[in-house]
Design a protein around this motif. Structure first.
Motif, PDB file in Angstrom:
ATOM      1  N   VAL A 261       0.869  -1.177   0.000  1.00  0.00           N
ATOM      2  CA  VAL A 261       0.000   0.000   0.000  1.00  0.00           C
ATOM      3  C   VAL A 261       0.906   1.226   0.000  1.00  0.00           C
ATOM      4  CG1 VAL A 261      -1.766   1.291   1.257  1.00  0.00           C
ATOM      5  CG2 VAL A 261      -1.839  -1.220   1.224  1.00  0.00           C
ATOM      6  N   LEU A 262       0.740   2.065  -1.007  1.00  0.00           N
ATOM      7  CA  LEU A 262       1.633   3.206  -1.197  1.00  0.00           C
ATOM      8  C   LEU A 262       0.858   4.494  -0.956  1.00  0.00           C
ATOM      9  CD1 LEU A 262       2.434   1.014  -3.844  1.00  0.00           C
ATOM     10  CD2 LEU A 262       4.498   2.257  -3.199  1.00  0.00           C
ATOM     11  N   LEU A 263       1.240   5.211   0.096  1.00  0.00           N
ATOM     12  CA  LEU A 263       0.579   6.456   0.474  1.00  0.00           C
ATOM     13  C   LEU A 263       1.218   7.599  -0.298  1.00  0.00           C
ATOM     14  CD1 LEU A 263       0.515   5.803   4.326  1.00  0.00           C
ATOM     15  CD2 LEU A 263      -1.237   5.205   2.624  1.00  0.00           C
ATOM     16  N   LEU A 264       0.418   8.255  -1.134  1.00  0.00           N
ATOM     17  CA  LEU A 264       0.939   9.287  -2.020  1.00  0.00           C
ATOM     18  C   LEU A 264       0.789  10.673  -1.404  1.00  0.00           C
ATOM     19  CD1 LEU A 264      -0.753   8.101  -5.355  1.00  0.00           C
ATOM     20  CD2 LEU A 264       1.494   7.432  -4.476  1.00  0.00           C
ATOM     21  N   HIS A 265       1.788  11.507  -1.588  1.00  0.00           N
ATOM     22  CA  HIS A 265       1.758  12.956  -1.333  1.00  0.00           C
ATOM     23  C   HIS A 265       1.804  13.313   0.157  1.00  0.00           C
ATOM     24  CE1 HIS A 265       0.658  12.324  -5.369  1.00  0.00           C
ATOM     25  NE2 HIS A 265      -0.653  12.378  -5.222  1.00  0.00           N
ATOM     26  N   CYS A 266       0.734  12.950   0.879  1.00  0.00           N
ATOM     27  CA  CYS A 266       0.707  12.910   2.344  1.00  0.00           C
ATOM     28  C   CYS A 266       0.596  14.264   3.064  1.00  0.00           C
ATOM     29  CB  CYS A 266       1.915  12.145   2.899  1.00  0.00           C
ATOM     30  SG  CYS A 266       1.975  10.424   2.353  1.00  0.00           S
ATOM     31  N   TRP A 267       1.205  15.340   2.551  1.00  0.00           N
ATOM     32  CA  TRP A 267       1.194  16.614   3.288  1.00  0.00           C
ATOM     33  C   TRP A 267      -0.228  17.041   3.614  1.00  0.00           C
ATOM     34  CZ3 TRP A 267      -0.865  21.447   3.054  1.00  0.00           C
ATOM     35  CH2 TRP A 267      -0.246  22.431   3.817  1.00  0.00           C
ATOM     36  N   PRO A 268      -0.535  17.531   4.833  1.00  0.00           N
ATOM     37  CA  PRO A 268       0.381  17.773   5.956  1.00  0.00           C
ATOM     38  C   PRO A 268       0.530  16.577   6.882  1.00  0.00           C
ATOM     39  CG  PRO A 268      -1.780  18.610   6.506  1.00  0.00           C
ATOM     40  CD  PRO A 268      -1.901  18.021   5.125  1.00  0.00           C
ATOM     41  N   TYR A 269       0.198  15.400   6.391  1.00  0.00           N
ATOM     42  CA  TYR A 269       0.198  14.190   7.215  1.00  0.00           C
ATOM     43  C   TYR A 269       1.416  13.307   6.965  1.00  0.00           C
ATOM     44  CZ  TYR A 269      -4.711  15.602   7.603  1.00  0.00           C
ATOM     45  OH  TYR A 269      -5.868  16.302   7.814  1.00  0.00           O
ATOM     46  N   GLN A 270       2.550  13.912   6.576  1.00  0.00           N
ATOM     47  CA  GLN A 270       3.724  13.082   6.289  1.00  0.00           C
ATOM     48  C   GLN A 270       4.222  12.348   7.533  1.00  0.00           C
ATOM     49  OE1 GLN A 270       3.506  16.342   5.574  1.00  0.00           O
ATOM     50  NE2 GLN A 270       5.263  17.505   6.331  1.00  0.00           N
ATOM     51  N   ARG A 271       4.010  12.915   8.714  1.00  0.00           N
ATOM     52  CA  ARG A 271       4.423  12.200   9.930  1.00  0.00           C
ATOM     53  C   ARG A 271       3.518  10.998  10.179  1.00  0.00           C
ATOM     54  NH1 ARG A 271       6.035  17.602  13.317  1.00  0.00           N
ATOM     55  NH2 ARG A 271       8.271  17.179  13.461  1.00  0.00           N
ATOM     56  N   GLN A 272       2.220  11.160   9.994  1.00  0.00           N
ATOM     57  CA  GLN A 272       1.317  10.020  10.141  1.00  0.00           C
ATOM     58  C   GLN A 272       1.663   8.926   9.132  1.00  0.00           C
ATOM     59  OE1 GLN A 272       0.513  13.203  10.471  1.00  0.00           O
ATOM     60  NE2 GLN A 272      -1.495  13.519  11.420  1.00  0.00           N
ATOM     61  N   ALA A 273       1.955   9.317   7.908  1.00  0.00           N
ATOM     62  CA  ALA A 273       2.327   8.326   6.891  1.00  0.00           C
ATOM     63  C   ALA A 273       3.630   7.627   7.273  1.00  0.00           C
ATOM     64  CB  ALA A 273       2.463   9.004   5.532  1.00  0.00           C
ATOM     65  N   GLY A 274       4.583   8.379   7.793  1.00  0.00           N
ATOM     66  CA  GLY A 274       5.832   7.776   8.240  1.00  0.00           C
ATOM     67  C   GLY A 274       5.606   6.774   9.361  1.00  0.00           C
ATOM     68  N   TYR A 275       4.700   7.107  10.278  1.00  0.00           N
ATOM     69  CA  TYR A 275       4.359   6.174  11.349  1.00  0.00           C
ATOM     70  C   TYR A 275       3.775   4.893  10.785  1.00  0.00           C
ATOM     71  CZ  TYR A 275       1.145   3.916  14.573  1.00  0.00           C
ATOM     72  OH  TYR A 275       0.444   2.972  15.276  1.00  0.00           O
ATOM     73  N   LEU A 276       2.824   5.021   9.859  1.00  0.00           N
ATOM     74  CA  LEU A 276       2.202   3.824   9.281  1.00  0.00           C
ATOM     75  C   LEU A 276       3.236   2.972   8.557  1.00  0.00           C
ATOM     76  CD1 LEU A 276      -1.084   5.419   7.926  1.00  0.00           C
ATOM     77  CD2 LEU A 276      -0.854   3.947   9.942  1.00  0.00           C
ATOM     78  N   ALA A 277       4.165   3.613   7.860  1.00  0.00           N
ATOM     79  CA  ALA A 277       5.228   2.858   7.188  1.00  0.00           C
ATOM     80  C   ALA A 277       6.142   2.167   8.188  1.00  0.00           C
ATOM     81  CB  ALA A 277       6.040   3.797   6.287  1.00  0.00           C
ATOM     82  N   ALA A 278       6.264   2.745   9.386  1.00  0.00           N
ATOM     83  CA  ALA A 278       7.121   2.147  10.406  1.00  0.00           C
ATOM     84  C   ALA A 278       6.488   0.935  11.069  1.00  0.00           C
ATOM     85  CB  ALA A 278       7.468   3.193  11.471  1.00  0.00           C
ATOM     86  N   VAL A 279       5.148   0.931  11.184  1.00  0.00           N
ATOM     87  CA  VAL A 279       4.507  -0.127  11.959  1.00  0.00           C
ATOM     88  C   VAL A 279       3.801  -1.179  11.104  1.00  0.00           C
ATOM     89  CG1 VAL A 279       4.244   1.349  13.980  1.00  0.00           C
ATOM     90  CG2 VAL A 279       2.366   1.201  12.318  1.00  0.00           C
ATOM     91  N   PHE A 280       3.610  -0.916   9.810  1.00  0.00           N
ATOM     92  CA  PHE A 280       3.014  -1.901   8.919  1.00  0.00           C
ATOM     93  C   PHE A 280       4.035  -2.294   7.860  1.00  0.00           C
ATOM     94  CE2 PHE A 280      -0.843   0.137  10.544  1.00  0.00           C
ATOM     95  CZ  PHE A 280      -1.621  -0.966  10.866  1.00  0.00           C
ATOM     96  N   GLU A 281       4.292  -3.582   7.760  1.00  0.00           N
ATOM     97  CA  GLU A 281       5.337  -4.074   6.856  1.00  0.00           C
ATOM     98  C   GLU A 281       5.054  -3.726   5.403  1.00  0.00           C
ATOM     99  OE1 GLU A 281       6.867  -6.666   3.854  1.00  0.00           O
ATOM    100  OE2 GLU A 281       4.820  -6.845   4.627  1.00  0.00           O
ATOM    101  N   ASN A 282       3.788  -3.632   5.034  1.00  0.00           N
ATOM    102  CA  ASN A 282       3.438  -3.479   3.619  1.00  0.00           C
ATOM    103  C   ASN A 282       3.091  -2.037   3.240  1.00  0.00           C
ATOM    104  OD1 ASN A 282       1.084  -3.803   5.269  1.00  0.00           O
ATOM    105  ND2 ASN A 282      -0.159  -4.089   3.441  1.00  0.00           N
ATOM    106  N   VAL A 283       3.382  -1.066   4.090  1.00  0.00           N
ATOM    107  CA  VAL A 283       3.029   0.332   3.813  1.00  0.00           C
ATOM    108  C   VAL A 283       4.274   1.126   3.424  1.00  0.00           C
ATOM    109  CG1 VAL A 283       2.106   2.483   4.781  1.00  0.00           C
ATOM    110  CG2 VAL A 283       1.006   0.292   5.305  1.00  0.00           C
TER     111      VAL A 283
END
Length: 379
Positions: A261-283
């Motif tokens: 699952v690829l989260l695109l663009h993300c701003w202003p939620y780039q920190r939330q996206a980074g968290y999800l990438a840290a805790v979910f193997e497939n993000v």
């Protein structure tokens, strides 16, 4: 671009642009150009110009020299030179300047004539792949007048036909625009889908029913291909508070490990996206069009927030360029400069070894995308 071996490595790296769009092939007057320069509205005569924004300033600073103009060329001079060169030459110059040798092109958004993947590939001297937008497929099925109880099967058949086209490497959803991410994470029942399809058929319009959007997302899981999800900001059609990727947490638990699952663009939620990438193997995540909208000066800050806790194997590059070829060149410049500044600063502070920094630069610029989309080297 700053100095140092990390900057040099990124300058030499041919990027994989894992999410982008076509560019216009016709002439653009000032109003048309400014409308593509912004995610907002353009109101000629209002006194507010898209050139007087961070991205507008960045175009005049960094794109003007690509057109043989002085840095900071006035907007009218810039547009006159653009018209003099013509769309084909302008597109060729900026696509070449980006130096991306692989493009993954979302073909589902085309309110005006833009280049197809094959045309982009020729202009860029690159290999182009296709990303299928699922909402576009669903709306084409509905337009054919399918019966509500046959909608689910017809949609799945149409999606399978679409992803079997040569060169398709992923699918994409714009659920963030249509419903937001505060959805029931479970797969809807067949009866729920039929009822929702009946309601959609009666009212018409674009796909914005929460049940049918859930069906679309679960269909993506069944396909087994990488799924791109628009998150964060876009034009004023989006409700930004509903586009926070953290709202996907329960759904990500439900599909854990099934597909990338690829989260695109993300701003202003780039920190939330980074968290999800840290805790979910497939993000995975990128910061996409954020980089050209904030400009090269702020690119480092956005990337730093995205990478505060995210694994370096989870960041990808995308331009999300649409309409204006300038966004290909500007996005690549901002990415190279921003990531180079971030990594080189850590090397200089002895917080990161140079071999590690060079490896991370290659990962983010190209190798992570090749791995996720199963691309061969250079393709």
């Amino acid at each position: 671009m700053g100095g140092g071996p990390v900057h040099e490595a990124l300058a030499a790296l041919e990027l994989v642009d894992h999410h982008c769009h076509g560019v216009v092939t016709g002439a653009l007057d000032r109003t048309a150009f400014e409308s593509l320069l912004t995610e907002g509205d353009v109101r000629p005569g209002s006194g507010v110009s898209s050139f007087d924004t961070p991205v507008g300033i960045a175009v005049r600073r960094h794109c003007a020299p690509v057109l043989d103009l002085d840095r900071h060329a006035p907007a009218d001079v810039y547009l006159a030179r653009r018209a003099e060169l013509g769309p084909d030459e302008v597109n060729r110059r900026f696509l070449a300047a980006a130096r991306a040798n692989v493009l993954c092109v979302d073909t589902g958004f085309a309110p005006q004539r833009v280049t197809a993947p094959a045309e982009l590939a020729v202009a860029a001297g690159a290999v182009a792949h296709e990303v299928v937008r699922l909402e576009t497929v669903a709306e084409s099925v509905a337009a054919r007048g399918v019966e509500p109880d046959g909608y689910a099967d017809a949609f799945r058949a149409a999606v399978l036909d679409a992803v079997r086209r040569p060169g398709v490497v992923a699918v994409k959803s714009v659920a963030a625009y249509r419903t937001g991410f505060g959805l029931d994470p479970g797969r809807p029942s067949a009866a729920e889908v039929t009822t929702a399809a009946r309601g959609w058929s009666a009212r018409g319009g674009r796909l914005d029913d929460p049940v049918l959007v859930r069906e679309l997302l679960w269909t993506a899981v069944d396909l087994g291909l990488p799924l791109q999800l628009h998150t964060g900001f876009g034009d004023n059609d989006i409700r930004l508070h509903r586009a926070d990727p953290a709202l996907l947490t329960d759904w990500l638990h439900a599909v854990a490990g099934a597909i990338p699952v690829l989260l695109l663009h993300c701003w202003p939620y780039q920190r939330q996206a980074g968290y999800l990438a840290a805790v979910f193997e497939n993000v995975y995540l990128d910061v996409g069009l954020t980089l050209h909208h904030v400009g090269p000066v702020r690119a480092r800050a956005v990337l730093a927030e995205a990478l505060e806790i995210a694994p370096f194997r989870k960041l990808l590059y995308s331009s999300d360029a649409y309409g204006l070829a300038e966004f290909y060149g500007l996005g690549a410049l901002a990415f190279r400069r921003g990531l180079g500044d971030l990594l080189q600063e850590r090397v200089d502070a002895d917080e990161l070894g140079l071999p590690d920094a060079l490896r991370m630069a290659r990962w983010a610029g190209a190798d992570n995308a090749r791995r996720v989309y199963r691309l061969s080297d250079g393709h």
